[in-house]
Design a protein around this motif. Structure first.
Motif, mmCIF file in Angstrom:
data_model
loop_
_atom_site.group_PDB
_atom_site.id
_atom_site.type_symbol
_atom_site.label_atom_id
_atom_site.label_comp_id
_atom_site.label_asym_id
_atom_site.label_seq_id
_atom_site.Cartn_x
_atom_site.Cartn_y
_atom_site.Cartn_z
ATOM 1 N N ILE A 533 -5.837 -10.881 1.591
ATOM 2 C CA ILE A 533 -6.803 -9.879 0.997
ATOM 3 C C ILE A 533 -6.131 -8.522 1.694
ATOM 4 O O ILE A 533 -6.132 -8.458 2.910
ATOM 5 N N SER A 534 -5.434 -7.866 0.895
ATOM 6 C CA SER A 534 -4.994 -6.706 1.286
ATOM 7 C C SER A 534 -4.781 -5.604 0.102
ATOM 8 O O SER A 534 -4.759 -6.116 -0.962
ATOM 9 N N GLY A 535 -4.167 -4.479 0.464
ATOM 10 C CA GLY A 535 -3.751 -3.812 -0.627
ATOM 11 C C GLY A 535 -2.500 -3.883 -1.080
ATOM 12 O O GLY A 535 -1.731 -4.619 -0.467
ATOM 13 N N LEU A 536 -2.486 -3.629 -2.280
ATOM 14 C CA LEU A 536 -0.980 -4.264 -2.949
ATOM 15 C C LEU A 536 0.273 -3.506 -2.318
ATOM 16 O O LEU A 536 1.478 -3.976 -2.554
ATOM 17 N N ASP A 537 0.114 -2.375 -1.510
ATOM 18 C CA ASP A 537 1.229 -1.582 -0.942
ATOM 19 C C ASP A 537 1.404 -2.445 0.362
ATOM 20 O O ASP A 537 2.468 -2.151 1.011
ATOM 21 N N THR A 538 0.789 -3.374 1.050
ATOM 22 C CA THR A 538 1.018 -4.051 2.071
ATOM 23 C C THR A 538 0.989 -5.639 1.850
ATOM 24 O O THR A 538 1.167 -6.142 3.014
ATOM 25 N N GLU A 575 2.373 -1.775 -9.398
ATOM 26 C CA GLU A 575 2.205 -2.289 -8.081
ATOM 27 C C GLU A 575 2.614 -3.696 -7.665
ATOM 28 O O GLU A 575 3.376 -4.167 -7.042
ATOM 29 N N TYR A 576 2.240 -4.560 -8.667
ATOM 30 C CA TYR A 576 2.895 -5.983 -8.756
ATOM 31 C C TYR A 576 4.190 -5.954 -9.088
ATOM 32 O O TYR A 576 4.868 -7.122 -8.085
ATOM 33 N N HIS A 577 4.682 -5.367 -9.883
ATOM 34 C CA HIS A 577 6.285 -5.235 -9.686
ATOM 35 C C HIS A 577 6.619 -5.106 -8.320
ATOM 36 O O HIS A 577 7.846 -5.640 -7.904
ATOM 37 N N LEU A 578 6.320 -4.045 -7.718
ATOM 38 C CA LEU A 578 6.837 -3.604 -6.238
ATOM 39 C C LEU A 578 6.576 -4.588 -5.392
ATOM 40 O O LEU A 578 7.516 -4.912 -4.295
#
Length: 779
Positions: A533-538, A575-578
């Motif tokens: 459980i986290s932000g998509l950037d981390t 974001e999922y791509h990254l």
């Protein structure tokens, strides 16, 4: 003030009428608090900090010092409307907070968390009572002694449950041991704080002990009435809302009416309307779509629009200028120090007694010292009931702001969970495949249940039949947002954790649980479900660290595009791509990107019913050799027909690479019987000469009626796409991007693109992030 004006052209000043003035106030509040949240984002502060600061800035402490601004934008005659709207929003927000708290989870709270919670309430409450005597002797001489003692004790003993959850999520500690302990203890603290607050309100309402007793008795009767009457009604409505069907609007409307009615009853009793809404939220059934729909209907509107009004309403009552002289500032320092000593000292002492390490015990103390909305509610009620004067109110607000603000930076400084590089040798698929005693460990990531059937079918196809050991770690990637329901999501993820075979938790089993449990029972594969459980950037850090901790040989990532009804692939978000790109750049083992076009259908296919045709396109290179090792495992399954097509190189490799490619093909041909095998499967091998991009693409298009393509990510061949700039899936490599593009006509064939683990050091995290940023900037 009248509600609406006739307009400026009619000679009316809109700011002298309630509705246009309220609209202006809301716009100013939203813009300022969101701007402050943006500024504080690099410091990783929760949004509540920005909202508290925004309220103080709009009040008499800053912008409100300009009397013209205050009388124009926040005139006294408008504050009643603003306070009423703010309290109405707060009432529904406390209803949502009640939904977050699961009494069943509290009953299962371990002795360790319960002891920490008790110490985190008792010692700060005692210290708060001691601190209150210093206030009574100086700035609060005219306050009623008994209510003041209780309010100060409650103010210092509170832990803000929702704010703590957001801080833990920001620091990626929610699902760690320290995060679970903090959340469990904070949930108990929250219930205790509301109980103590009810006592404080009852004491502050009158000087007569008999009236106080009646208020408390009526409060207890109200709770019993809710449990006996309201709870069965809500449970009946929840049962009438089966999974997969929309919740009827009448149920939502009736529930919100119950919330308002409960608030009215508790206000009549004299406890406060918020208490009634909170109690109703607690008895709402947590499972099923009913609670989720309630949250979805109410949350964004209340949290985003109405809740900031309450912070500004508090800020308008906070005048820092009233803190004058060394005595007052000394009291502020005293209450901050005592708040930290009471909460941190109490939690630390008990944490050490239950054998928690020193660094984690200190961290736990600072986390439990988080204040927030409930703190402001206590202080505002105290001020409204004349228990706190302007100066003591301002001191306590600044204390709450300071203790919450320091939590994140201090925890980041003192608690750095060690994530050592776990030494393990099986970092590729080939190593456990050619090692008779080797165990293949697969970390399969998924965003939603739609990915699960294909992942299980892929794992079933690749587990082999020669008594190979295999462990499947499933990692549910859940984006954490600032929405209140994120906390409910955390609770569910923790409650539904492994083992799923726990019979006592079967009633709360979800579809995902049942699927993994059934797969484990039907096969020899050990399944270990996990949740990130986290932000998509981390969240890529969670994937990488999980792979290292579990010593995975392969990470399976879902492609960022999903299959649509017309056969096309549509992106679920950049974001999922990254996320996939970052994992590919930093992975500690081999990685497989899965383009899911429904391998095996929408359900898991049992081992006996597996009947797939798999094609591997071999061009050469490390990635293709790793893909070939994966196909070799698949060839062991009697229900899988394997075809390997080797393209004679169009781009010449060096001699060492060519020798390695020939060796890999030789091993494959030695281990796999070409033609019809004894188990009934049919395996093929062929070589193709295709010298141009068009010839290679045409050859691949001829391969129809295949269930699965397996390719390497970086084969030595030119791109097969006519125009690379038109695609956003170049991380799949020259062949994989072609198979995922509209140019590839077969839209029912799933694709697995494999990247072999590279033992050479990967770019640093900063270099990877910069590369991603540069790529996203390209038009």
């Amino acid at each position: 003030m009248k509600a609406t004006s006739n307009g400026a052209w009619q000679g009316d000043d809109p700011l002298h009428f309630a509705l246009p003035l309220l609209i202006l106030q809301i716009c100013i509040i939203i813009i300022l608090t969101r701007f402050l949240a943006f500024l504080l984002r690099p410091l990783r502060q929760p949004r509540v900090i920005a909202e508290i600061i925004g309220g103080i800035l709009l009040g008499p402490s800053a912008l409100g010092r300009n009397s013209k601004f205050l009388s124009t934008v926040f005139p006294k005659q408008s504050l009643t409307v603003l306070d009423t709207l703010a309290n109405l929003g707060l009432l529904f927000f406390l209803f949502l907070v009640g939904i977050e708290l699961d009494l069943a989870s509290l009953r299962r709270t371990g002795k360790k968390a319960l002891a920490i919670s008790a110490a985190g309430i008792a010692l700060p409450f005692s210290v708060g009572i001691g601190t209150s005597f210093a206030f009574l002797a100086t700035v609060s001489k005219n306050s009623d002694k008994a209510p003041f003692l209780v309010f100060m004790g409650v103010a210092l003993s509170i832990t803000a449950f929702p704010v703590l959850a957001r801080i833990l999520a920001e620091l990626r500690l929610l699902t760690t041991d320290i995060g679970r302990t903090a959340m469990s203890a904070a949930a108990v603290d929250d219930v205790a704080a509301w109980t103590l607050l009810a006592l404080a309100i009852a004491l502050s309402g009158t000087r007569s002990p008999l009236v106080t007793v009646w208020v408390l008795l009526c409060g207890v009767a109200f709770i019993i009435g809710v449990a006996v009457i309201v709870r069965p009604v809500l449970a009946w409505m929840a049962r009438c809302c089966p999974e997969g069907e929309p919740v009827k609007e009448v149920y939502i409307c009736f529930t919100l009416a119950i919330v308002l009615a409960a608030g009215f009853v508790t206000d009549v009793i004299g406890i406060h309307a918020l208490f009634g809404a909170f109690v109703v939220g607690i008895v709402v059934p947590k499972e099923g779509p009913f609670a989720r729909t309630l949250i979805d209907k109410v949350e964004d509107f209340i949290s985003g629009l109405f809740l900031p009004l309450y912070f500004v309403s508090s800020g308008l009552k906070t005048n820092v200028a009233t803190i004058q002289g060394a005595k007052s500032w000394g009291l502020l320092a005293l209450v901050i120090i005592n708040a930290c000593i009471g909460k941190i000292g109490g939690v630390y002492s008990v944490a050490r007694l239950v054998k928690i390490p020193v660094r984690e015990a200190i961290t736990l103390g600072f986390l439990m010292n988080t204040k927030g909305l409930v703190e402001l509610i206590v202080l505002n009620i105290g001020k409204d009931r004349k228990v706190l004067n302007d100066e003591s109110f301002a001191i306590m607000v600044l204390m709450a702001l300071f203790t919450t603000f320091i939590t994140t930076p201090i925890v980041m400084a003192i608690y750095k969970p060690a994530r050592p590089v776990v030494p393990y040798k099986h970092r590729t698929i080939a190593q456990p495949t050619f090692d008779p005693a080797g165990e293949l460990r697969v970390l399969a990531c998924f965003h939603s249940s739609r990915n699960i059937p294909t992942i299980l079918n892929l794992v079933e196809s690749s587990r082999g039949t020669r008594h190979r050991r295999m462990t499947l770690y499933t990692l549910h990637l859940m984006e954490y947002s600032e929405r209140t329901s994120g906390i409910l999501m955390v609770q569910r993820a923790r409650r539904n954790g492994f083992p799923f075979s726990n019979k006592s938790n079967r009633s709360s089993s979800s579809e995902i649980e049942v699927t993994f449990e059934a797969y484990q029972q039907l096969t020899d594969v050990n399944v270990r479900p996990m949740t990130a459980i986290s932000g998509l950037d981390t969240i890529h850090n969670d994937i990488i660290s999980s792979a290292m901790e579990k010593r995975a040989s392969l990470i399976i990532l879902p492609f960022h595009k999903v299959l649509q009804l017309d056969g096309s692939l549509e992106s679920i978000g950049h974001e999922y791509h990254l996320v996939n790109k970052r994992v590919l750049n930093q992975a500690p083992c081999s990685v497989a990107l899965l383009i899911d076009r429904g391998l095996g259908g929408s359900a898991h296919v049992s081992s006996r019913e597996v009947a797939y045709s798999v094609t591997m396109l071999f061009f050469g290179g490390a990635d293709d050799r790793e893909a070939l090792a994966y196909v070799l495992r698949m060839a062991e399954h009697p229900g899988i027909d394997v075809k390997v097509t080797r393209f004679l190189q169009t781009i010449q490799n060096d001699d060492n690479e060519k020798e390695a490619d020939d060796k890999a093909i030789e091993i494959f041909l030695d281990k796999v019987a070409i033609g019809r095998a004894a188990d009934g499967s049919v395996h093929e091998f062929e070589e193709k000469v295709a010298r141009t991009r068009e010839e290679v693409a045409a050859t691949i298009k001829e391969m129809t009626r295949r269930n699965l393509f397996i390719v390497g990510r970086s084969p030595p061949t030119a791109s097969l796409l006519e125009n690379e700039k038109t695609t956003d899936c170049l991380e799949l490599g020259p062949v994989g991007s072609f198979l995922a593009s509209p140019e590839f006509s077969n839209r029912t064939t799933s694709v697995v693109v494999i990247q072999c683990y590279n033992p050479e050091p990967y770019p640093s995290k900063t270099q990877v992030e910069n590369a991603v940023v540069e790529e996203t900037a390209v038009p």
